[in-house]
Design a protein around this motif. Structure first.
Motif, PDB file in Angstrom:
ATOM      1  N   ARG A 137       6.020   2.953  13.126  1.00 17.97           N
ATOM      2  CA  ARG A 137       4.876   3.764  13.568  1.00 17.97           C
ATOM      3  C   ARG A 137       3.590   3.293  12.906  1.00 17.97           C
ATOM      4  O   ARG A 137       2.523   3.295  13.525  1.00 17.97           O
ATOM      5  CB  ARG A 137       5.158   5.231  13.237  1.00 17.97           C
ATOM      6  CG  ARG A 137       4.097   6.167  13.732  1.00 17.97           C
ATOM      7  CD  ARG A 137       4.563   7.616  13.606  1.00 17.97           C
ATOM      8  NE  ARG A 137       3.463   8.495  13.914  1.00 17.97           N
ATOM      9  CZ  ARG A 137       3.083   9.502  13.156  1.00 17.97           C
ATOM     10  NH1 ARG A 137       3.733   9.792  12.047  1.00 17.97           N
ATOM     11  NH2 ARG A 137       2.067  10.258  13.495  1.00 17.97           N
ATOM     12  N   ASN A 138       3.690   2.859  11.646  1.00 14.48           N
ATOM     13  CA  ASN A 138       2.488   2.432  10.934  1.00 14.48           C
ATOM     14  C   ASN A 138       1.988   1.049  11.377  1.00 14.48           C
ATOM     15  O   ASN A 138       1.014   0.549  10.847  1.00 14.48           O
ATOM     16  CB  ASN A 138       2.677   2.503   9.415  1.00 14.48           C
ATOM     17  CG  ASN A 138       3.721   1.562   8.879  1.00 14.48           C
ATOM     18  OD1 ASN A 138       4.069   0.567   9.493  1.00 14.48           O
ATOM     19  ND2 ASN A 138       4.236   1.883   7.718  1.00 14.48           N
ATOM     20  N   ASP A 139       2.616   0.449  12.382  1.00 11.76           N
ATOM     21  CA  ASP A 139       2.163  -0.831  12.919  1.00 11.76           C
ATOM     22  C   ASP A 139       1.322  -0.678  14.187  1.00 11.76           C
ATOM     23  O   ASP A 139       0.677  -1.629  14.623  1.00 11.76           O
ATOM     24  CB  ASP A 139       3.365  -1.738  13.219  1.00 11.76           C
ATOM     25  CG  ASP A 139       4.130  -2.105  11.969  1.00 11.76           C
ATOM     26  OD1 ASP A 139       3.489  -2.370  10.934  1.00 11.76           O
ATOM     27  OD2 ASP A 139       5.374  -2.111  12.012  1.00 11.76           O
ATOM     28  N   ALA A 140       1.310   0.499  14.784  1.00 13.11           N
ATOM     29  CA  ALA A 140       0.625   0.703  16.066  1.00 13.11           C
ATOM     30  C   ALA A 140      -0.867   0.396  15.993  1.00 13.11           C
ATOM     31  O   ALA A 140      -1.425  -0.219  16.907  1.00 13.11           O
ATOM     32  CB  ALA A 140       0.854   2.125  16.577  1.00 13.11           C
ATOM     33  N   TYR A 199       0.835  -1.196   0.000  1.00 11.21           N
ATOM     34  CA  TYR A 199       0.000   0.000   0.000  1.00 11.21           C
ATOM     35  C   TYR A 199       0.868   1.243   0.000  1.00 11.21           C
ATOM     36  O   TYR A 199       2.015   1.214   0.451  1.00 11.21           O
ATOM     37  CB  TYR A 199      -0.924   0.023   1.223  1.00 11.21           C
ATOM     38  CG  TYR A 199      -1.955  -1.059   1.194  1.00 11.21           C
ATOM     39  CD1 TYR A 199      -3.129  -0.898   0.469  1.00 11.21           C
ATOM     40  CD2 TYR A 199      -1.758  -2.256   1.860  1.00 11.21           C
ATOM     41  CE1 TYR A 199      -4.085  -1.893   0.410  1.00 11.21           C
ATOM     42  CE2 TYR A 199      -2.710  -3.266   1.816  1.00 11.21           C
ATOM     43  CZ  TYR A 199      -3.866  -3.082   1.089  1.00 11.21           C
ATOM     44  OH  TYR A 199      -4.807  -4.072   1.037  1.00 11.21           O
ATOM     45  N   LYS A 200       0.300   2.351  -0.430  1.00 12.01           N
ATOM     46  CA  LYS A 200       1.002   3.637  -0.392  1.00 12.01           C
ATOM     47  C   LYS A 200       1.265   4.020   1.056  1.00 12.01           C
ATOM     48  O   LYS A 200       0.495   3.674   1.952  1.00 12.01           O
ATOM     49  CB  LYS A 200       0.161   4.727  -1.067  1.00 12.01           C
ATOM     50  CG  LYS A 200      -0.030   4.506  -2.536  1.00 12.01           C
ATOM     51  CD  LYS A 200      -0.923   5.583  -3.114  1.00 12.01           C
ATOM     52  CE  LYS A 200      -1.190   5.272  -4.574  1.00 12.01           C
ATOM     53  NZ  LYS A 200      -2.191   6.152  -5.151  1.00 12.01           N
ATOM     54  N   ASN A 201       2.340   4.765   1.271  1.00  8.90           N
ATOM     55  CA  ASN A 201       2.724   5.178   2.626  1.00  8.90           C
ATOM     56  C   ASN A 201       1.576   5.790   3.403  1.00  8.90           C
ATOM     57  O   ASN A 201       1.382   5.494   4.580  1.00  8.90           O
ATOM     58  CB  ASN A 201       3.883   6.189   2.567  1.00  8.90           C
ATOM     59  CG  ASN A 201       5.198   5.521   2.310  1.00  8.90           C
ATOM     60  OD1 ASN A 201       5.441   4.402   2.730  1.00  8.90           O
ATOM     61  ND2 ASN A 201       6.069   6.200   1.596  1.00  8.90           N
ATOM     62  N   ILE A 202       0.788   6.628   2.768  1.00 11.90           N
ATOM     63  CA  ILE A 202      -0.272   7.355   3.458  1.00 11.90           C
ATOM     64  C   ILE A 202      -1.390   6.426   3.942  1.00 11.90           C
ATOM     65  O   ILE A 202      -2.070   6.721   4.909  1.00 11.90           O
ATOM     66  CB  ILE A 202      -0.821   8.495   2.578  1.00 11.90           C
ATOM     67  CG1 ILE A 202      -1.617   9.466   3.431  1.00 11.90           C
ATOM     68  CG2 ILE A 202      -1.631   7.968   1.423  1.00 11.90           C
ATOM     69  CD1 ILE A 202      -1.780  10.820   2.792  1.00 11.90           C
ATOM     70  N   ASP A 203      -1.563   5.259   3.274  1.00  8.71           N
ATOM     71  CA  ASP A 203      -2.658   4.343   3.585  1.00  8.71           C
ATOM     72  C   ASP A 203      -2.246   3.130   4.409  1.00  8.71           C
ATOM     73  O   ASP A 203      -3.095   2.413   4.913  1.00  8.71           O
ATOM     74  CB  ASP A 203      -3.282   3.825   2.286  1.00  8.71           C
ATOM     75  CG  ASP A 203      -3.837   4.918   1.410  1.00  8.71           C
ATOM     76  OD1 ASP A 203      -4.303   5.937   1.953  1.00  8.71           O
ATOM     77  OD2 ASP A 203      -3.798   4.758   0.174  1.00  8.71           O
ATOM     78  N   VAL A 204      -0.954   2.868   4.530  1.00 11.45           N
ATOM     79  CA  VAL A 204      -0.518   1.569   5.042  1.00 11.45           C
ATOM     80  C   VAL A 204      -0.948   1.310   6.485  1.00 11.45           C
ATOM     81  O   VAL A 204      -1.377   0.197   6.807  1.00 11.45           O
ATOM     82  CB  VAL A 204       0.995   1.345   4.821  1.00 11.45           C
ATOM     83  CG1 VAL A 204       1.832   2.133   5.801  1.00 11.45           C
ATOM     84  CG2 VAL A 204       1.336  -0.130   4.865  1.00 11.45           C
ATOM     85  N   ALA A 205      -0.895   2.270   7.377  1.00 16.74           N
ATOM     86  CA  ALA A 205      -1.281   2.036   8.776  1.00 16.74           C
ATOM     87  C   ALA A 205      -2.749   1.631   8.878  1.00 16.74           C
ATOM     88  O   ALA A 205      -3.094   0.669   9.570  1.00 16.74           O
ATOM     89  CB  ALA A 205      -1.014   3.279   9.617  1.00 16.74           C
ATOM     90  N   THR A 206      -3.604   2.338   8.174  1.00 18.21           N
ATOM     91  CA  THR A 206      -5.035   2.026   8.191  1.00 18.21           C
ATOM     92  C   THR A 206      -5.306   0.689   7.528  1.00 18.21           C
ATOM     93  O   THR A 206      -6.111  -0.101   8.021  1.00 18.21           O
ATOM     94  CB  THR A 206      -5.834   3.148   7.497  1.00 18.21           C
ATOM     95  OG1 THR A 206      -5.602   4.365   8.222  1.00 18.21           O
ATOM     96  CG2 THR A 206      -7.312   2.842   7.466  1.00 18.21           C
TER      97      THR A 206
END
Length: 158
Positions: free
Chosen positions: A103-106, A75-82
């Motif tokens: 950070r995107n895993d929290a 996924y794109k960086n902006i969407d990966v956490a969600t």
């Protein structure tokens, strides 16, 4: 199939899925860390479905993971956490463990029944580490928790 155990003071654990971050977790600088592949195969042989979800910073995840028994999602960086969080929800958070460091895993850590933060060569985001059930200093140690499940019991019992 799944991994099942009753952990005194923690509760019943029934795992069907393992969601993994790529860079900084199972890979360093875009290259799969030595020893990860055989452990992922062992975990998959226990009946655990594997998912690798990433923003793919180095653009290597498809090549590096092509031989793994895992579904790879980019996924794109902006969407990966969600998207990581949504994947855990779709799979069934109560049966899904997660491993990551960034950070995107929290968000996915907060959702999953079991979360493991890896403090490896890339480091670990402090906020993510604080969401984790378990902290380890090596991905191989994290993966071995699923191949030697009494280690999970010993770490989580209350």
């Amino acid at each position: 199939m799944m991994i099942q155990m009753d952990i005194p003071g923690w509760g019943k654990l029934k795992l069907k899925n393992l969601v993994l971050d790529f860079n900084g977790t199972i890979a360093k600088d875009g290259k799969l860390i030595e020893g990860v592949e055989p452990l992922l195969r062992q975990i998959n042989d226990c009946g655990i479905a594997l998912y690798i979800i990433t923003a793919d910073t180095n653009g290597t995840v498809k090549k590096e993971c092509s031989e793994l028994p895992a579904e790879v999602l980019v996924y794109k960086n902006i969407d990966v956490a969600t998207n990581k969080m949504k994947l855990v929800q779709q799979l069934g958070a109560e049966h899904t463990a997660t491993i990551g460091n960034g950070r995107n895993d929290a968000k996915m850590f907060k959702e999953s029944v079991l979360s493991i933060a890896v403090i490896g060569k890339e480091g670990t985001c402090t906020a993510t580490a604080m969401q984790a059930d378990i902290l380890v200093t090596d991905i191989l140690n994290a993966l071995e928790l699923f191949t030697h499940i009494n280690r999970l019991k010993a770490t989580l019992r209350g």
